[in-house]
Design a protein around this motif. Structure first.
Motif, PDB file in Angstrom:
ATOM      1  N   ALA A 704       0.872  -1.172   0.000  1.00 55.22           N
ATOM      2  CA  ALA A 704       0.000   0.000   0.000  1.00 55.22           C
ATOM      3  C   ALA A 704       0.908   1.220   0.000  1.00 55.22           C
ATOM      4  CB  ALA A 704      -0.908  -0.012   1.224  1.00 55.22           C
ATOM      5  N   ASN A 705       0.826   2.027  -1.042  1.00 59.76           N
ATOM      6  CA  ASN A 705       1.811   3.083  -1.253  1.00 59.76           C
ATOM      7  C   ASN A 705       1.295   4.452  -0.816  1.00 59.76           C
ATOM      8  OD1 ASN A 705       3.867   1.435  -2.491  1.00 59.76           O
ATOM      9  ND2 ASN A 705       2.551   1.334  -4.297  1.00 59.76           N
ATOM     10  N   PHE A 706       1.944   5.020   0.218  1.00 60.85           N
ATOM     11  CA  PHE A 706       1.700   6.427   0.532  1.00 60.85           C
ATOM     12  C   PHE A 706       2.193   7.273  -0.645  1.00 60.85           C
ATOM     13  CE2 PHE A 706       1.738   4.880   4.955  1.00 60.85           C
ATOM     14  CZ  PHE A 706       0.640   5.563   5.472  1.00 60.85           C
ATOM     15  N   THR A 707       1.583   8.439  -0.820  1.00 57.80           N
ATOM     16  CA  THR A 707       1.956   9.325  -1.926  1.00 57.80           C
ATOM     17  C   THR A 707       2.266  10.715  -1.385  1.00 57.80           C
ATOM     18  OG1 THR A 707       0.361   8.150  -3.328  1.00 57.80           O
ATOM     19  CG2 THR A 707       1.272  10.212  -4.179  1.00 57.80           C
ATOM     20  N   SER A 708       3.366  11.274  -1.794  1.00 58.80           N
ATOM     21  CA  SER A 708       3.685  12.667  -1.484  1.00 58.80           C
ATOM     22  C   SER A 708       3.295  13.507  -2.690  1.00 58.80           C
ATOM     23  CB  SER A 708       5.175  12.826  -1.164  1.00 58.80           C
ATOM     24  OG  SER A 708       5.513  12.087  -0.001  1.00 58.80           O
ATOM     25  N   THR A 709       2.129  14.116  -2.638  1.00 50.98           N
ATOM     26  CA  THR A 709       1.580  14.811  -3.801  1.00 50.98           C
ATOM     27  C   THR A 709       2.134  16.225  -3.906  1.00 50.98           C
ATOM     28  OG1 THR A 709      -0.323  15.674  -2.563  1.00 50.98           O
ATOM     29  CG2 THR A 709      -0.565  13.510  -3.579  1.00 50.98           C
ATOM     30  N   PRO A 710       2.282  16.711  -5.119  1.00 48.49           N
ATOM     31  CA  PRO A 710       2.669  18.115  -5.281  1.00 48.49           C
ATOM     32  C   PRO A 710       1.501  19.034  -4.938  1.00 48.49           C
ATOM     33  CG  PRO A 710       2.265  17.105  -7.415  1.00 48.49           C
ATOM     34  CD  PRO A 710       2.157  16.010  -6.403  1.00 48.49           C
ATOM     35  N   LEU A 711       1.808  20.249  -4.596  1.00 49.48           N
ATOM     36  CA  LEU A 711       0.774  21.222  -4.226  1.00 49.48           C
ATOM     37  C   LEU A 711       1.004  22.502  -5.017  1.00 49.48           C
ATOM     38  CD1 LEU A 711      -1.632  21.722  -2.324  1.00 49.48           C
ATOM     39  CD2 LEU A 711      -0.019  22.702  -0.693  1.00 49.48           C
ATOM     40  N   GLU A 712       0.062  22.822  -5.879  1.00 46.69           N
ATOM     41  CA  GLU A 712       0.186  24.016  -6.699  1.00 46.69           C
ATOM     42  C   GLU A 712      -0.705  25.118  -6.155  1.00 46.69           C
ATOM     43  OE1 GLU A 712      -0.751  25.571 -11.272  1.00 46.69           O
ATOM     44  OE2 GLU A 712      -0.635  23.439 -10.831  1.00 46.69           O
ATOM     45  N   LYS A 713      -0.141  26.295  -5.978  1.00 45.95           N
ATOM     46  CA  LYS A 713      -0.922  27.441  -5.557  1.00 45.95           C
ATOM     47  C   LYS A 713      -1.482  28.143  -6.793  1.00 45.95           C
ATOM     48  CE  LYS A 713       1.444  28.491  -1.196  1.00 45.95           C
ATOM     49  NZ  LYS A 713       2.147  29.543  -0.407  1.00 45.95           N
ATOM     50  N   HIS A 714      -2.787  28.214  -6.883  1.00 49.59           N
ATOM     51  CA  HIS A 714      -3.420  28.855  -8.029  1.00 49.59           C
ATOM     52  C   HIS A 714      -3.655  30.333  -7.709  1.00 49.59           C
ATOM     53  CE1 HIS A 714      -4.137  24.983  -9.999  1.00 49.59           C
ATOM     54  NE2 HIS A 714      -4.515  24.527  -8.818  1.00 49.59           N
ATOM     55  N   THR A 715      -3.226  31.185  -8.610  1.00 48.23           N
ATOM     56  CA  THR A 715      -3.411  32.624  -8.438  1.00 48.23           C
ATOM     57  C   THR A 715      -4.428  33.130  -9.448  1.00 48.23           C
ATOM     58  OG1 THR A 715      -1.558  33.079  -9.943  1.00 48.23           O
ATOM     59  CG2 THR A 715      -1.059  32.942  -7.580  1.00 48.23           C
ATOM     60  N   PHE A 716      -5.167  34.158  -9.059  1.00 43.03           N
ATOM     61  CA  PHE A 716      -6.252  34.668  -9.898  1.00 43.03           C
ATOM     62  C   PHE A 716      -6.109  36.176 -10.077  1.00 43.03           C
ATOM     63  CE2 PHE A 716      -7.790  31.152  -7.223  1.00 43.03           C
ATOM     64  CZ  PHE A 716      -8.014  30.203  -8.213  1.00 43.03           C
ATOM     65  N   GLU A 717      -6.540  36.634 -11.241  1.00 40.28           N
ATOM     66  CA  GLU A 717      -6.558  38.060 -11.515  1.00 40.28           C
ATOM     67  C   GLU A 717      -7.714  38.705 -10.762  1.00 40.28           C
ATOM     68  OE1 GLU A 717      -4.253  39.591 -13.268  1.00 40.28           O
ATOM     69  OE2 GLU A 717      -3.228  37.695 -13.720  1.00 40.28           O
TER      70      GLU A 717
END
Length: 852
Positions: A704-717
């Motif tokens: 059973a594989n733990f996952t280290s997910t990437p985290l993207e910060k979304h910016t808005f106009e």
């Protein structure tokens, strides 16, 4: 065939040894699921090396409706909005009355009631609506919900749509009908053809239709110039034959509705648990101590799930709901079954119903990933204070990999980032985490509110991480539960409806049928639409569904459809995708599950797989309204014979005459279906193998594989909002039954946008004011005109529209990481009020009705 245990299909489920008790897991026990390898056709590698990631040029969404007489978008005319206060209780007596009204209005009391009482029964037919499972043991007399009643009565409709109808209505006329009116026109009764240059569909014989399909397919320079789409409504038997025909034809171009809904679930689960499906059974809900419901609206989309939640609550479970909207089905539930019990009826009628949610986290769209990280950070803190009391260290040690990397990822995630992006406070997250920390029997459910996010795959992986931390998988009362939409969308994938088949599956087909299967990956839905737009596709075939309206970027899809040589639609009813064509089109009327299917060997049945991996039979109960309707099996076999001829070793004729032959093919080529014809005749069906349910993780490393997910910060106009598309209460997927969404207080209108009152005030938008919406993607703009703004309890910065009306704003190039699913739950938009010149009169058909 003579030795088949099912030679007489009418004896299904009637022998003494086939009692329901043979297949019902007792409380706290796992179901008997056999010893075969896990049956799955989800990828063990979500990376798509050949992914077409071109953003593509934005279509002229405003000009298209003036340029093309046949409209790809629903008409813009308003139907008369009325608003009421949003409901806080789901189902109840209103659901009972609505269910009966649909049945009686469509089919009258006798035909309509007979159909409803046979739905989801062990000797009846499987509901064509959602994939929520039926009870293994006792089933109520009325084992259906309002949603199922609408779907069934629509399928059973006896109003004919035949040659006279099409002679009267041109494609231009039909395109100006609403989606509701197209569906409610009736059942297709005869095969129809659209000839080159014609404005109307005209009749065609079945032999000529099959010959035309075969002729055009065989004329292609390459099999890859054809695309074969599948709806999740298609049962197992025709789905298996369909993919077999397509692969013998020579291509893996098998996009399906999974690509647009739970592909993100498969991509997240296959590498973490080893199976792209859920791991729980219905009985696990009754054992659960904590249930999380994330990105799902069961009151509208899976109403029978509320019965399981009600029972879980009575057994002591706590429920945490995470959703941008406060949905009625997540607040309170009045069980319609209680009205049939004299001891409960009055109390149910007068009471507030069963409270469903204990903790409600109103998260911003696309931010659930951060909430899950916050919950896990709290669990780590609690474990540090109480070593060995919060996390399942034994499970982590014996079954998993990747835990240290996950801990590092969680430590690097700040509470400031979590609170700012999600809109949920640390205190609220801590309250939910405290509930989880004290228990181990945990189930998490999710649906398209997660899978269609930009971060959908990552969010589901975080859910899996939390379950692994708690050891909450592979034990009674705990596990993962992606809740599917269409009733056999999971079964279709099991049958091989997939553009990226495994070598193991293709090897089994080659061995059984003595042909060389294509190995190159085919197109998923987004890639198929881009290929259509590029003019690389000449023939498009759809087994049900409405890809034009289901997919993102409606006008972009339509541009591709208009370049086709031939469209082939196997369908029981009209929808908008049948109107937007290239040179030619075929409408081939098929029977539905509710129709009696008589073939040479007698009445046939088909099978479906629900969200819990149970395969059960479905047998029609109503006489078809036309002898020109064919079964989906017969249509697939007819086209296969006309196309492949002597090139195929498949007994297509035998498959049409007796569906047991199809199931024998399945039994020899798909693990878990051994002795298919016998097992499926057990009342209630049988469970497919499910490794994670037994803590048998069939990943490449058997862990059973733990996952280290990437985290993207979304910016808005400045001024931008995040939009999601949602269903109304009176629709299922793209099928619109009526214009109402009574749980949200919206009546007689669909062209609306739900907005936070503060966002409306900042933009000068009044309640029920008209607005135009513009989406923004990589410098592109898409526009949708004339929506009615409704103030609603939705997080500031978010808004929502119904689909398919809002799909025109979803860019074809905007897809979820890893799964390539269109981001219908993450669309960047601006919303502006419509400035009408002084003295402008809005036509009566477009006026908004304001209640006194």
């Amino acid at each position: 065939m003579d030795k088949s245990p099912a030679y007489d299909p009418n004896q299904a489920g009637k022998t003494e040894q086939q009692t329901a008790s043979n297949n019902v897991p007792k409380s706290g026990e796992r179901p008997d699921q056999g010893t075969a390898p896990t049956s799955d056709n989800w990828s063990t590698s979500p990376e798509r090396e050949t992914l077409d990631d071109r953003p593509m040029k934005a279509p002229d969404t405003l000009g298209a409706k003036h340029k093309y007489p046949i409209l790809a978008q629903p008409p813009e005319e308003f139907t008369g909005l009325k608003l009421t206060k949003p409901a806080t209780v789901a189902a109840g007596i209103t659901a009972v009355l609505k269910s009966g009204a649909f049945a009686f209005d469509y089919e009258g009391p006798v035909r309509g009631t007979h159909a409803l009482l046979k739905m989801n029964q062990k000797d009846g037919f499987d509901c064509s609506s959602c994939a929520w499972p039926d009870p293994d043991d006792h089933r109520s007399v009325a084992e259906f919900c309002e949603n199922g009643a609408k779907a069934t009565t629509s399928d059973a409709q006896s109003d004919p749509v035949g040659p006279e109808f099409f002679a009267k209505h041109s494609l231009v006329d039909l395109s100006r009908m609403t989606d509701r009116d197209l569906n409610n026109a009736g059942r297709l009764t005869h095969p129809m053809v659209l000839r080159p240059g014609a404005t109307h569909y005209t009749p065609i014989s079945w032999p000529e239709a099959f010959a035309l399909a075969g002729q055009e397919l065989n004329a292609l320079k390459s099999p890859d110039e054809a695309i074969f789409y599948t709806s999740g409504k298609v049962p197992n038997e025709p789905a298996y034959l369909y993919q077999l025909f397509v692969r013998q034809f020579g291509t893996n171009n098998l996009p399906d509705c999974s690509n647009m809904c739970h592909e993100s679930s498969g991509a997240a689960l296959s590498n973490t648990t080893g199976l792209g499906k859920g791991s729980v059974t219905l009985n696990d809900f009754y054992e659960a101590e904590v249930i999380l419901i994330i990105g799902q609206n069961p009151g509208t989309n899976h109403p029978r799930m509320l019965t399981a939640l009600q029972k879980a609550k009575k057994n002591g479970a706590n429920i945490i709901s995470i959703n941008p909207l406060h949905e009625a089905g997540l607040l309170h539930f009045k069980n319609p079954q209680d009205f049939m019990n004299p001891l409960k009826a009055l109390g149910t009628l007068l009471g507030d119903g069963t409270p469903i949610t204990d903790i409600y986290l109103q998260v911003r769209i696309n931010s659930d990933q951060l909430v899950m990280r916050g919950i896990m950070k709290c669990l780590l803190e609690a474990e540090a204070l109480n070593p060995g009391m919060v996390l399942d260290q034994e499970f982590i040690r014996d079954y998993t990999t990747g835990y240290p990397e996950l801990v590092e990822t969680l430590n690097q995630t700040t509470w400031a980032d979590i609170e700012e992006a999600s809109g949920v406070s640390r205190e609220q997250i801590h309250e939910a985490a405290s509930l989880i920390a004290r228990h181990k029997k945990i189930i998490t459910c999710w649906a398209m509110g997660l899978t269609q996010q930009k971060n959908g795959v990552y969010t589901i992986q975080e859910i899996v991480n939390m379950h692994f931390m708690k050891g909450a998988v592979g034990i009674p009362g705990a596990g993962l539960c992606p809740v599917r939409g269409h009733s056999n969308v999971q079964g279709d994938r099991t049958m091989g409806i997939w553009e990226r088949p495994t070598d193991t599956f293709l090897d089994s087909l080659e061995k059984e049928f003595n042909f060389k299967a294509p190995r190159e990956y085919g197109f998923d839905v987004v890639e198929a639409v881009k290929a259509l737009h590029d003019g690389k596709v000449k023939v498009f075939m759809a087994m049900g569904g409405n890809m034009l309206s289901a997919c993102s970027d409606t006008e972009f899809v339509a541009e591709g459809m208009r370049k086709l040589r031939l469209s082939i639609h196997v369908t029981p009813k009209l929808n908008r995708s049948h109107l937007v064509n290239g040179e030619m089109a075929l409408l081939l009327p098929c029977k539905t599950r509710i129709d009696i299917d008589m073939q040479k060997s007698g009445q046939q049945f088909m099978t479906c797989e629900n969200s819990m991996g149970v395969v059960s039979m479905s047998k029609g109960v109503l006489e078809p309204i036309s002898d020109q309707m064919l079964s989906e099996v017969a249509i697939v076999c007819g086209i296969a014979l006309a196309t492949l001829g002597e090139r195929s070793t498949v007994d297509w004729v035998g498959c049409t005459e007796n569906y047991d032959l199809i199931r024998e093919y399945v039994a020899r080529t798909i693990p878990g279906f051994e002795d298919f014809n016998t097992k499926v005749r057990h009342p209630g069906g049988f469970y497919l193998p499910n490794g994670p349910r037994e803590r048998n993780f069939t990943t490449e490393n058997a862990k059973a594989n733990f996952t280290s997910t990437p985290l993207e910060k979304h910016t808005f106009e400045p001024g931008q909002l995040v939009m999601m598309t949602i269903r109304s209460h009176d629709q299922f997927n793209t099928t619109v039954y009526d214009y109402n969404d009574r749980y949200r207080g919206v009546h007689n209108e669909r062209r609306v946008i739900f907005m936070n009152p503060e966002d409306m005030a900042e933009r000068g938008i009044k309640e029920k004011g008209l607005v135009n919406i513009t989406s923004h993607f990589q410098g592109q703009q898409r526009h949708a005109e004339k929506f009615i703004a409704i103030p609603y309890d939705i997080p500031k910065g978010d808004c929502a529209t119904y689909f398919p009306e809002g799909n025109v704003l979803v860019p074809i190039g905007s897809v979820a990481y890893k799964s390539n699913t269109p981001t219908s739950k993450f669309v960047i938009v601006t919303v502006a009020p419509v400035e009408l010149p002084i003295g402008t009169q809005i036509p009566i058909s477009e006026r908004v009705s304001v209640p006194a």
